[in-house]
Structure formats: structure tokens, C-alpha cells
Design an enzyme around this catalytic site. Structure first.
Site, short mmCIF file in Angstrom:
data_model
loop_
_atom_site.label_atom_id
_atom_site.label_comp_id
_atom_site.label_asym_id
_atom_site.label_seq_id
_atom_site.Cartn_x
_atom_site.Cartn_y
_atom_site.Cartn_z
N GLU A 191 -6.46 -10.43 -1.29
CA GLU A 191 -7.33 -10.38 0.40
C GLU A 191 -8.51 -10.33 0.29
O GLU A 191 -8.96 -9.51 0.84
CB GLU A 191 -6.97 -9.08 0.74
CG GLU A 191 -5.34 -9.16 1.38
CD GLU A 191 -4.71 -7.94 2.24
OE1 GLU A 191 -5.52 -6.72 2.69
OE2 GLU A 191 -3.62 -7.13 1.72
N GLU A 203 0.55 -1.47 0.02
CA GLU A 203 0.02 0.21 0.23
C GLU A 203 0.95 1.17 -0.33
O GLU A 203 0.27 2.33 1.12
CB GLU A 203 -1.12 -0.10 1.46
CG GLU A 203 -1.76 -0.60 1.53
CD GLU A 203 -2.88 -1.56 2.38
OE1 GLU A 203 -2.63 -0.16 3.60
OE2 GLU A 203 -3.01 -1.94 2.59
#
Length: 370
Positions: free
Chosen positions: A264, A159
Site C-alpha cells: 500500500e 492489521e
């Protein structure tokens, strides 16, 4: 002639039979296996929490071993837990995860070496480039080196991008500059040369963020540093799966010579006033924020099933490019979405309910492989 949808009542009957079976040790054998169903297509993974890694529930352990052949630690390899003090590392739970994987023939993806969130508390007291650089370098070398030959892959950086594709203003960008991502991959490659190295993010199937991700990958490659794949987290919302953007992302990332994985995966069924998976964002609870405290309405259940079916059809279409699909949690009870962005909600984002019984979405997913 259009075929009428299977009624939820039929699934309810199947679930009742499974509920009876669950009372005995053979429950894990009463439903199809995801890992077996897709064994010739791509890996099927899950995120594991401490209780699961510790094998506190034998039936849960058997269930995990039957359904999944890959696993990612939900928290135990994040730096706040693994590197609690400047000169102290705690590999206890991470090592248990490695042993869990060996015991049950499950490959482990390390998650994550560098992330701006869940950092050790001592980082807040550091205000110099040299100290941040020392932490950054020592952490990657020590952790990647400790798990050399034990994990099959690492989410090296997690991220690092904003929604518009620019670099996130993290502590690493602030002190180390925008080459920190390349340097992280260089250090990981040196510390663990046989391990696959990935960049992982959410919303990086969206055009602007995807473009930023592609530029990041090109920069790493231009520096002569190895990057093996890109992880698209896949935190999406029911009825709003961006299938065209996902497919375009698979094609564009693959064209760079990268493996593509969905790292995820979950599908949110509760309302939210923003998109993405930034753990720093929160919402305030109100009377409407937890609309399904006891059960999911049939209409939403059907939509959830249709969304998962469409996703897996797309994954199978590109199974030569997609190497792994990992669900973020074993069942609905384990999902982080029960507590984010509002604590205490009842969410239903996965293929298995709170008792690890298959939902309609599970059967839809299994059917895509036939």
C-alpha cells in the site's frame, strides 16, 4: 565532484509536453511504463476504486493497463461491502474487478478476508462466540471459495497487531482468541488451495511490531498451516523513510521462507501527529493542516523524489526477495490521504499528479532500473 540536482523547471517543461499529449488518446503511450520497466524484477501494482473498475474513463483505463500489472481493490472486497447482511453476499463489483484483470492482463490480489475495520453493520449486534465464529468461518469459506482460481493471492488477515507486537483487541481476538489468525489461514487454504496467502500490516517493518509479526508467522507455520508472504504496507512520511528497518525486515521475513511485498505504498507530505495507518485515528483541521492547496513546493517535491528513489534502489537490491510493489492509488487525486486523517486536504503522495502526469519522483524511480 558532486553532481548538481536537476532543476524542477526541467521537469515542469516535461510535464507541459505531457499535458499537451494528454489531450489525445495516445497519452498513455507518451511516458515510460512502470510494469515494463520492472517486469524482470517484481510486480507493480495499484489500488483500484469503483470508477476505475467500472472503466468509466477510457483514458484512465488505458493508463492503468500500461503502468500496472497487479491490482488490489481499495474497498470492494472488504466485508462491509461484500457481505452486507448475515446471509447476503454481493459479489458484483468484485466480479467486475476480476474481469478488469482478465481484460488488461492484471493479476488481482484479494483484500481482505479478515479485518477488524469496515465490518458489516450487523456485527455490532452480535455478542456471542458461536455467532462470531459462524460469521468468521462462513465469510472466509464463501468469499475465498467464490474467488478460487480468480485471484492470485489474498490478504487473509489485515492489521491484527498493535505497535508493540501484541495482538490487537479486535472483535475476533475477543471472541475467538489468539488462534484466529492461524484459523483464518487454515480456512483460506481449504477454500482456495491454489491461492497465495499473505498477512498484511502497517509499521511491521518497525522492530517491535516486526517481532510480533514474526512470532505470528511462526505460530501459523507450527500449526502446519500455509502462509506464503508478508505484506508491508509502506505508509511512510516524506524525509522519514526507515530504510534500515525496511531492509532488516526484508531479510528477516525472507529468512522465514516468506515472500515480501510492499502492498500500500505512498509517502505522506502533510503533517501528522502520529505514525501508522490506523483508519480509526483522526486529526482536527486547522489553518496549518492543508499547507499546499494548489501545488507542492519544489523542496518537498525533490525530497519526495529522493525518498522514492532510495526505496526503489532498496527494492531492486533485494529483488530476489521482493515480489510486488503496490501503490495505494493510481494518482494523487485518488489517494485516501486527501481525506485521512483530516478530510479535504490536498495530498501528493504518489508518482503521478492529479492528471496522471508523472512527477519528478516517477522519473527517479524509472532511473533506478537503468
Amino acid at each position: 565532484m558532486l553532481q548538481k540536482k536537476q532543476p524542477i523547471a526541467l521537469y515542469a517543461a516535461l510535464l507541459l509536453l505531457n499535458a499537451v499529449a494528454q489531450s489525445g488518446p495516445l497519452f498513455a503511450q507518451t511516458i515510460p511504463s512502470l510494469r515494463e520497466t520492472f517486469k524482470n524484477d517484481f510486480g507493480i501494482g495499484t489500488a483500484l476504486n469503483n470508477a476505475q473498475i467500472d472503466e468509466r474513463d477510457p483514458q484512465m483505463t488505458a493508463f492503468i493497463a500500461r503502468q500496472f500489472n497487479m491490482a488490489t481493490p481499495e474497498n470492494v472486497m472488504k466485508s462491509a461491502l461484500l457481505h452486507p447482511q448475515w446471509d447476503t453476499y454481493d459479489f458484483t463489483m468484485g466480479d467486475k474487478l476480476i474481469e478488469f484483470g482478465k481484460k488488461h492482463d492484471i493479476k488481482i490480489n484479494g483484500h481482505t478476508l479478515i479485518w477488524h475495520s469496515q465490518l458489516p453493520g450487523f456485527i455490532r449486534g452480535i455478542h456471542s462466540k458461536d455467532s462470531i465464529q459462524t460469521f468468521f468461518t462462513n465469510h472466509i469459506k464463501t468469499v475465498a471459495g467464490h474467488y478460487k482460481g480468480k485471484v492470485y493471492s489474498w490478504d487473509v488477515v489485515n492489521e491484527a497487531l498493535n505497535e508493540d507486537g501484541t495482538m490487537r483487541k479486535s472483535v475476533f481476538l475477543q471472541y475467538l482468541g489468539d488462534n484466529f489468525v492461524t484459523e483464518a489461514f487454515r480456512l483460506a487454504q481449504e477454500a482456495s488451495p491454489g491461492t497465495e496467502l499473505y498477512y498484511n500490516d502497517y509499521n511491521n517493518e518497525q522492530p517491535k511490531k516486526r517481532a510480533g509479526c514474526i512470532e505470528l508467522v511462526k505460530k501459523i507455520k507450527a500449526a502446519g498451516v500455509r502462509i506464503d508472504g508478508v505484506g508491508i504496507q509502506g505508509h511512510w512520511h516524506v524525509g522519514k523513510i526507515p530504510l534500515k528497518d525496511i531492509e532488516e525486515s526484508i531479510l528477516q521475513y525472507s529468512a522465514l521462507g516468506l515472500k515480501v511485498m510492499f502492498t500500500e505504498l505512498d509517502i505522506e507530505v502533510l503533517s501528522r501527529n502520529f505514525q501508522g495507518a490506523d483508519v480509526g485515528q483522526r486529526m482536527t483541521a486547522n489553518a496549518q493542516s492543508n499547507p499546499y492547496p494548489t501545488a507542492l513546493p519544489d523542496s518537498v517535491q525533490q525530497q519526495l523524489a529522493a525518498d522514492y528513489e532510495a526505496l526503489f534502489k532498496l527494492f531492486l537490491k533485494h529483488k530476489d526477495k521482493v515480489t510486488r510493489v503496490t501503490f495505494w492509488g493510481v494518482n494523487d487525486a485518488n489517494s485516501w490521504l486527501n481525506n485521512w486523517p483530516i478530510r479535504g486536504r490536498t495530498s501528493y503522495p504518489l508518482l503521478f499528479d492529479r492528471n496522471s502526469q508523472p512527477k519528478p519522483a516517477f522519473y527517479k524511480v524509472i532511473a533506478t532500473a537503468k
